[in-house]
Scaffold this active site. Structure first.
Site, PDB file in Angstrom:
ATOM      1  N   GLU A  13       5.552  -5.755   7.519  1.00  0.00           N
ATOM      2  CA  GLU A  13       4.867  -4.680   8.244  1.00  0.00           C
ATOM      3  C   GLU A  13       5.470  -4.327   9.595  1.00  0.00           C
ATOM      4  O   GLU A  13       5.450  -3.157  10.008  1.00  0.00           O
ATOM      5  CB  GLU A  13       3.382  -5.045   8.424  1.00  0.00           C
ATOM      6  CG  GLU A  13       2.562  -5.013   7.144  1.00  0.00           C
ATOM      7  CD  GLU A  13       2.763  -6.250   6.265  1.00  0.00           C
ATOM      8  OE1 GLU A  13       2.215  -6.264   5.145  1.00  0.00           O
ATOM      9  OE2 GLU A  13       3.460  -7.196   6.676  1.00  0.00           O
ATOM     10  N   GLY A  52       0.829  -1.198   0.000  1.00  0.00           N
ATOM     11  CA  GLY A  52       0.000   0.000   0.000  1.00  0.00           C
ATOM     12  C   GLY A  52       0.865   1.250   0.000  1.00  0.00           C
ATOM     13  O   GLY A  52       2.061   1.209   0.295  1.00  0.00           O
ATOM     14  N   GLY A 111       0.312  -5.244   0.568  1.00  0.00           N
ATOM     15  CA  GLY A 111      -0.891  -5.158  -0.249  1.00  0.00           C
ATOM     16  C   GLY A 111      -0.783  -5.864  -1.582  1.00  0.00           C
ATOM     17  O   GLY A 111      -1.793  -6.281  -2.153  1.00  0.00           O
ATOM     18  N   ASP A 132      -1.464  -7.713   7.182  1.00  0.00           N
ATOM     19  CA  ASP A 132      -2.896  -7.537   6.918  1.00  0.00           C
ATOM     20  C   ASP A 132      -3.229  -8.135   5.550  1.00  0.00           C
ATOM     21  O   ASP A 132      -2.580  -9.071   5.113  1.00  0.00           O
ATOM     22  CB  ASP A 132      -3.274  -6.054   7.040  1.00  0.00           C
ATOM     23  CG  ASP A 132      -2.616  -5.163   5.989  1.00  0.00           C
ATOM     24  OD1 ASP A 132      -1.560  -5.541   5.438  1.00  0.00           O
ATOM     25  OD2 ASP A 132      -3.170  -4.076   5.694  1.00  0.00           O
TER      26      ASP A 132
END
Length: 345
Positions: free
Chosen positions: A138, A67, A115, A146
């Site tokens: 992350e 992301g 992502g 995630d």
């Protein structure tokens, strides 16, 4: 059908082609890109003229580096509304890909992180190459895996997923197959031919013509010490076991983990354990959304992005001085319901 300039969308011979098109940013996902990809998939679901979707990334560096975390950083500093909305739609998209009714092919060449894993590893045909460099990194920015990553990490053989999540270290295409993040291996220099064959001849014929046996997985070969060292109850136990092991890679892993956000590590460990007990990708994504929203309120998320990507001093000042300082209450606070919670159409 048109996408936006950051997502190129076309149909050729019944194949819906989606190219993530921010090559200078290694195709990092913006909110607009998530929306464009979702719109294309919904349109194709209702279009009998499309039987297959194929996702790839523009440029030579990778499918998607994750992301757009600098945008998330600015949102966090401004109250977080845009970040929460981005994750809400992104995780809905991840779930949609996970049960998409048409064959979904992802070309996971080069860098595939965060992502980027979310828009590829939940698909039907997940193709890696000798150039693939995958990671869920992350914890290095005070965030927690995630995009359904904890679903995959929790289901990897033994404790390989714990090693990948807590170190944040990249792994190869062969490792990705061994861990359940991918299933087919096509040499990088044959990837363009594979893509053309999917369009001309269909997925099955392309796979038959171009996939090869993957190389041996280096991570899988190290399962003995990984399974032993990551079995501890706490992050402190895991680091101590790694330090006490005679394998050089174990000490390297301990050094990496020790550099990460203590609270993010503890929450990541709990996230994977919870994901292992949940039945569906949607259930896991709902938990991940709660954790992400909590991260947005944390010191470490903003500080980690600042240190790595804004000021680039690579010297984050984490909220906890050590993993021993993190309490069970600190961790539990990340799993409180979001307002509103993630829902699925």
């Amino acid at each position: 059908m048109a996408g936006n300039e950051d997502v190129l969308v076309t149909v050729e011979n019944g194949v819906g082609l989606v190219t993530l098109n921010r090559p200078k940013a290694i195709n990092s996902l913006t909110h607009g890109m998530v929306t464009a990809l979702g719109n294309a998939l919904h349109a194709w679901e209702a279009n009998d003229g499309v039987h297959t979707v194929l996702l790839d990334g523009a440029g030579e560096r990778g499918l998607c580096a994750g992301g757009d975390v600098v945008a998330l950083y600015h949102s966090a500093k401004a109250g977080g509304a845009e970040a929460r909305q981005f994750w809400f739609e992104e995780y809905q998209l991840n779930a949609y890909i996970g049960h998409y009714p048409k064959t979904y092919v992802a070309l996971m060449d080069g860098i595939v992180m965060g992502g980027g894993v979310g828009v590829s590893a939940h698909g039907d045909v997940r193709v890696v190459t000798d150039n693939t460099k995958m990671a869920m990194p992350e914890v290095g920015i005070g965030f927690i895996p995630d995009v359904g990553g904890t679903y995959l990490l929790s289901r990897a053989p033994g404790l390989l997923g714990y090693h990948a999540a807590l170190t944040g270290a990249p792994f190869s295409g062969a490792d990705a197959i061994a861990m359940g993040f991918a299933d087919r291996f096509v040499p990088h220099d044959r990837l363009a031919d594979f893509r053309a064959a999917v369009i001309a001849d269909g997925v099955d014929a392309a796979l038959t013509a171009h996939t090869v046996e993957p190389p041996a997985s280096h991570l899988l070969a190290q399962r003995d010490w990984i399974d032993e060292c990551y079995a501890g109850d706490t992050i402190a136990d895991i680091i101590a076991a790694l330090r006490g092991h005679d394998a050089g890679p174990a000490d390297d892993a301990a050094n990496l983990i020790a550099s990460r956000s203590p609270i993010a590590l503890a929450v990541a460990l709990e996230s994977i354990r919870r994901a292992a007990r949940l039945d569906t990708l949607e259930d896991v994504l709902r938990d991940e959304y709660r954790v992400s929203c909590a991260s947005l309120r944390s010191h470490d998320f903003v500080e980690g992005i600042r240190a790595q990507l804004v000021d680039k001093d690579r010297n984050p000042k984490w909220s906890h001085q050590s993993v021993a300082e993190v309490t069970a209450a600190d961790v539990d606070g990340y799993f409180t319901p979001a307002d509103p919670d993630l829902t699925f159409p």
